[in-house]
Design an enzyme around this catalytic site. Sequence first.
Site, PDB file in Angstrom:
ATOM      1  N   HIS A   1      34.252  41.509  39.366  1.00 63.38           N
ATOM      2  CA  HIS A   1      35.424  42.334  39.632  1.00 63.38           C
ATOM      3  C   HIS A   1      36.712  41.718  39.103  1.00 63.38           C
ATOM      4  O   HIS A   1      37.752  42.369  39.096  1.00 63.38           O
ATOM      5  CB  HIS A   1      35.561  42.616  41.134  1.00 63.38           C
TER       6      HIS A   1
ATOM      7  N   HIS B   1      43.630  34.261  39.627  1.00 63.79           N
ATOM      8  CA  HIS B   1      42.874  35.332  38.992  1.00 63.79           C
ATOM      9  C   HIS B   1      43.838  36.424  38.556  1.00 63.79           C
ATOM     10  O   HIS B   1      45.019  36.398  38.902  1.00 63.79           O
ATOM     11  CB  HIS B   1      41.790  35.886  39.942  1.00 63.79           C
TER      12      HIS B   1
ATOM     13  N   HIS C   1      44.701  40.713  37.701  1.00 63.18           N
ATOM     14  CA  HIS C   1      44.448  42.138  37.912  1.00 63.18           C
ATOM     15  C   HIS C   1      45.179  42.927  36.832  1.00 63.18           C
ATOM     16  O   HIS C   1      46.294  42.585  36.436  1.00 63.18           O
ATOM     17  CB  HIS C   1      44.973  42.591  39.282  1.00 63.18           C
TER      18      HIS C   1
ATOM     19  N   HIS D   1      47.566  36.288  40.313  1.00 62.82           N
ATOM     20  CA  HIS D   1      47.590  35.817  41.695  1.00 62.82           C
ATOM     21  C   HIS D   1      47.218  34.342  41.722  1.00 62.82           C
ATOM     22  O   HIS D   1      46.141  33.957  41.243  1.00 62.82           O
ATOM     23  CB  HIS D   1      46.599  36.594  42.567  1.00 62.82           C
TER      24      HIS D   1
END
Length: 284
Positions: free
Chosen positions: A103, A129, A131, A148
């Site tokens: 994900h 990570h 997004h 993040h």
Amino acid sequence: MKNQSKPIFIISCFLLFILFLFTHSTSVTAQEVEDERNFDYIEGSKKGPAFWGDIKREWAACKNGRLQSPIDLSSLKVTTIPSLVGLKTTYKSSNATLKNRGHDIKLEWAGYSGSIEVNGTEYHLQQSHWHSPSEHSINGRRYAMELHMVYQSPDPKVENNVVVVGVLYQIGYPNAFLSKLMRDVAFMTDEKTERSIGVIDPAEIVQLNGNNYYKYIGSLTIPPCTEGVIWIISKQLGTVSKEQIDLLRAAVYDYAEMNARPVQPLNLRKIFSFYGKNAKNKHN
């Protein structure tokens, strides 16, 4: 399964990226889902964000929580505070591992790699990570990507024991740090695998302006959506190239190519906007 054209797409993105470079010289973290196919980001899917709270009992906060993240950082709802003492960060180079969690793409360090001090409490850097698009929005606008950086207090008695620093990125020049990772990311496509990438200095990821940021109390943005997370969102935007975004999206699974949770209700929470000069950053 991916269609057969995707490997060609990956190779094309990677070659374009190289060409571009040459032409442009409670323990919240421990509960975060690592390797999970039980949820996705697909609109209308029964495993999508609207149903996360129904999939597992321990994910109920995703549906019933009142302090959920991300949120819209509206200038009409913030309380502005002069930042007399900036955020204090300390970083230390350490061996790092890049991991495709399906994900998202995560970078984590072995041992102590840095910390941030918030309200007199020290939180140790755990991982970072990405997004895409951004999860948080500013005055209704979402950006191309959001980084993040996740920190956790070593003291389990600390009430809000996790801090997440978020940085938003707009399309522009390639991100210098991501440029170092793109070769490894390209080789991780469609595989839940990890690659040791040697010693990495976390200070290279982002130069945080410790006096200009938003702050609020929220949650993890993936199941189990645990609440009590201190969010710090930098007001300084970074840049990332479209080629870098494409590679990050291609590396993860189909259900997470656009891995941003929808904006959640504010529910009378306060958003604090800090501003000032003389950011205090320390680098070892």
